[in-house]
Enzyme design. Structure first.
Site, mmCIF file in Angstrom:
data_model
loop_
_atom_site.group_PDB
_atom_site.id
_atom_site.type_symbol
_atom_site.label_atom_id
_atom_site.label_comp_id
_atom_site.label_asym_id
_atom_site.label_seq_id
_atom_site.Cartn_x
_atom_site.Cartn_y
_atom_site.Cartn_z
ATOM 1 N N LYS A 14 0.829 -1.208 0.000
ATOM 2 C CA LYS A 14 0.000 0.000 0.000
ATOM 3 C C LYS A 14 0.863 1.258 0.000
ATOM 4 C CE LYS A 14 -2.346 -0.990 3.805
ATOM 5 N NZ LYS A 14 -1.819 -2.315 4.220
ATOM 6 N N ARG A 86 -9.686 0.930 8.793
ATOM 7 C CA ARG A 86 -9.283 -0.441 9.097
ATOM 8 C C ARG A 86 -10.365 -1.203 9.832
ATOM 9 N NH1 ARG A 86 -3.581 0.465 8.911
ATOM 10 N NH2 ARG A 86 -2.300 -1.324 9.430
ATOM 11 N N ARG A 120 11.505 -6.522 5.223
ATOM 12 C CA ARG A 120 11.360 -5.075 5.038
ATOM 13 C C ARG A 120 12.317 -4.287 5.938
ATOM 14 N NH1 ARG A 120 5.563 -2.216 5.213
ATOM 15 N NH2 ARG A 120 5.548 -2.666 7.436
ATOM 16 N N ARG A 153 11.282 -2.094 11.400
ATOM 17 C CA ARG A 153 10.230 -1.556 12.258
ATOM 18 C C ARG A 153 9.985 -2.505 13.415
ATOM 19 N NH1 ARG A 153 5.276 0.217 8.478
ATOM 20 N NH2 ARG A 153 4.209 -0.999 10.073
ATOM 21 N N ARG A 164 -0.568 -8.997 13.431
ATOM 22 C CA ARG A 164 -1.123 -7.980 12.529
ATOM 23 C C ARG A 164 -1.979 -8.625 11.444
ATOM 24 N NH1 ARG A 164 4.156 -5.414 10.700
ATOM 25 N NH2 ARG A 164 2.979 -4.123 9.270
HETATM 26 P P1 ADP Z 1 0.829 -1.975 7.999
HETATM 27 O O1 ADP Z 1 -0.225 -1.619 7.003
HETATM 28 O O2 ADP Z 1 2.138 -2.288 7.364
HETATM 29 O O3 ADP Z 1 0.393 -2.946 9.049
HETATM 30 P P2 ADP Z 1 0.761 0.708 9.101
HETATM 31 O O4 ADP Z 1 2.021 1.470 8.981
HETATM 32 O O5 ADP Z 1 -0.389 1.087 8.255
HETATM 33 O O6 ADP Z 1 1.186 -0.784 8.902
HETATM 34 O O7 ADP Z 1 0.266 0.697 10.618
HETATM 35 C C1 ADP Z 1 1.105 0.349 11.689
HETATM 36 C C2 ADP Z 1 0.292 0.270 12.975
HETATM 37 O O8 ADP Z 1 -0.322 1.545 13.253
HETATM 38 C C3 ADP Z 1 -0.869 -0.710 12.965
HETATM 39 O O9 ADP Z 1 -0.464 -2.023 13.270
HETATM 40 C C4 ADP Z 1 -1.787 -0.096 14.034
HETATM 41 O O10 ADP Z 1 -1.335 -0.366 15.342
HETATM 42 C C5 ADP Z 1 -1.618 1.384 13.800
HETATM 43 N N1 ADP Z 1 -2.617 1.900 12.832
HETATM 44 C C6 ADP Z 1 -2.359 2.430 11.607
HETATM 45 N N2 ADP Z 1 -3.495 2.808 10.993
HETATM 46 C C7 ADP Z 1 -4.502 2.490 11.841
HETATM 47 C C8 ADP Z 1 -5.917 2.620 11.788
HETATM 48 N N3 ADP Z 1 -6.555 3.126 10.708
HETATM 49 N N4 ADP Z 1 -6.645 2.181 12.854
HETATM 50 C C9 ADP Z 1 -6.044 1.677 13.936
HETATM 51 N N5 ADP Z 1 -4.723 1.528 14.056
HETATM 52 C C10 ADP Z 1 -3.949 1.929 13.028
#
Ligand code: ADP
Ligand code: ZN
Length: 210
Positions: A14, A86, A120, A153, A164
């Protein structure tokens, strides 16, 4: 300009697609994950609240996310939502904030997710993304653009990756039906090379240029 959502499991690409769409078509890239990581780095109130959830691979509470998004979106269009919404509650909340014309679903199986995320690395200085298998830096674990030592990360550790993915299946997969029901969902096979996924995304977007 349209507002778009990029939906899909962690590691589906993404962020990579979003950065390119933003650079080439002028969308405003809004990554809730990036914003949260900045808040954590700054040590803000929001960052302090979010950190434990993020490190554990859990979702940050909907109210915090919705407030954060609302503040950044007010009055704008051409927004590319990456990693948001999400949950169904976030999707319903978004309806009060901004209309969405298209949802791109990046589909990827669990094994590929785990493989990609374990490899990554990110540059802590400029945010550039690398993958030790598919797109490694030229010099051993250092950023091509700024020379910084790359890091993994906190949430790309194996135990957290598994969590996740589970959270994605439980909380985010219902969004697929939700947006399909609205007739605005397009599925893309995210197992293909980044250039092909990008081309498919462009095709789905059509000629929505600023
Ligand atoms: P990825 O898509 O690679 O899992 P992100 O960088 O989008 O990672 O998100 C990392 C973390 O940030 C998630 O695991 C969550 O804890 C938090 N997070 C990000 N976006 C949201 C969201 N829309 N709602 C709730 N938590 C979020
Ligand atoms: Zn860098």
């Amino acid at each position: 300009m349209k507002n778009l959502i990029l939906l899909g499991p962690p590691g589906a690409g993404k962020g990579t697609i979003a950065k390119r769409l933003a650079a080439e078509l002028g969308y405003l890239h809004l990554s809730t994950g990036d914003i949260l990581r900045e808040e954590v780095a700054r040590g803000s109130e929001l960052g302090k609240k979010a950190k434990a959830y993020m490190d554990a691979g859990e979702l940050v509470p909907d109210e915090l996310i919705l407030a954060m998004v609302k503040e950044r979106v007010a009055g704008k269009d051409g927004i590319l939502f990456d990693g948001f919404p999400r949950t169904l509650a976030q999707a319903r909340g978004l309806e009060e904030i901004a209309p969405v014309q298209l949802v791109l679903l990046l589909e990827l199986d669990r094994d590929t997710v785990v493989r990609r995320l374990s490899a990554r690395r990110v540059c802590p200085q400029c945010g550039a993304l690398y993958n030790l298998i598919t797109s490694p830096p030229k010099e051993d674990e250092r950023c091509d653009s700024c020379g910084e030592k790359l890091i993994q990360r906190e949430d790309d550790r194996p135990e957290v990756i598994a969590r996740r993915f589970q959270v994605y299946m439980r909380d985010s997969v219902p969004l697929v039906d939700y947006y399909q029901g609205k007739g605005i969902l397009v599925r893309l096979d995210a197992a293909r090379p980044p250039g092909e996924v990008y081309a498919a995304a462009l095709h789905a977007i059509g000629d929505d240029r600023p």
